[in-house]
Enzyme design. Sequence first.
Site, PDB file in Angstrom:
ATOM      1  CG  ASP A  57      16.816  -1.644  11.335  1.00 49.76           C
ATOM      2  OD1 ASP A  57      17.613  -0.980  12.009  1.00 49.76           O
ATOM      3  OD2 ASP A  57      16.872  -1.821  10.005  1.00 49.76           O
ATOM      4  CB  ILE A  79       1.982   5.253   3.703  1.00 51.35           C
ATOM      5  CG1 ILE A  79       1.773   3.552   4.111  1.00 51.35           C
ATOM      6  CG2 ILE A  79       1.490   6.050   4.881  1.00 51.35           C
ATOM      7  CD1 ILE A  79       0.110   3.315   4.562  1.00 51.35           C
ATOM      8  CD  GLU A 106      -2.248   1.274   2.891  1.00 50.12           C
ATOM      9  OE1 GLU A 106      -2.934   2.321   3.540  1.00 50.12           O
ATOM     10  OE2 GLU A 106      -1.709   0.340   3.836  1.00 50.12           O
TER      11      GLU A 106
END
Length: 286
Positions: A194, A89, A87
């Site tokens: 991370d 963003i 998707e």
Amino acid sequence: MSRNSLERTLTEHLGEKVVGNQSVGGGCIAETRIVTLESGRKLFVKTYGGRPRMYTCEANGLREIASAMVIRTPEVILVTDQLLVLEHIQPSTRNADFMPDFGRRFAELHRHTTQNFGFREDNFIGTTPQLNTPALPCDWAHFFWEYRLLYQYRLVEQHGLARQELTDLFLKLEAAIGPLLGTVDEPPALLHGDLWSGNYMTGPDGYVCLIDPAVYYGHREADLAMTRLFGNFGDSFYDAYREAYPLASGWRRRLPVYQLYHMLNHLNLFGGGYYSQCVQLLRDCV
């Protein structure tokens, strides 16, 4: 993957013609593009070259975080051995309470737990393999030493970067790791793995969206330590986190050993410029 090959692959899998295809920056590992479909839908596409497992591992990490239902990640649209489609963003302006809200959501993510340290598959930290699948369940100190620090150290040796000073300090840390990490009794928490400033963004609702995970289940202080390695996320983030999920005593003492994992990885990925930071963190640990 060429531009034309990418567009053909997307059309074949998604059933829509690609009408826009724009290269975007922001990473040193993957090539990234924003593509627009005939319907007007925009998608974020990553290609890693000759590393097909990285697509699946990143997708599985995003899905694992999404499964906790407390913090947003991009929806995984398509995974093949050539690309990862997410998707798109659209970044927006942060809400006034962005960082405190982030801290509370991150604390809730860490309340998503399981029985054993690690993950159902090995994955990656950057392009370095990250070992998550011990042959037998083990305690946290053993897991972090064997499958995080020792693995990175052996890579440092292979790269010819293990000078005597670093080796001597690392041997001292081996003796100290049990007492250092064996004092906190908490269940394995779901970690981003991370999390630094480049691995979150502001979603269209003005709140946080996590990207580029290196997911596993471990001690939550390891996640928080990474947020402090290259700067930090600010007092409002940490205050909200600790209010939602207080930390065990001695957490500051344990920060360097968790940061050492990432600094050793930087030494392996980017070379000797990170050597002195590794040595300093080792001194702080022992």
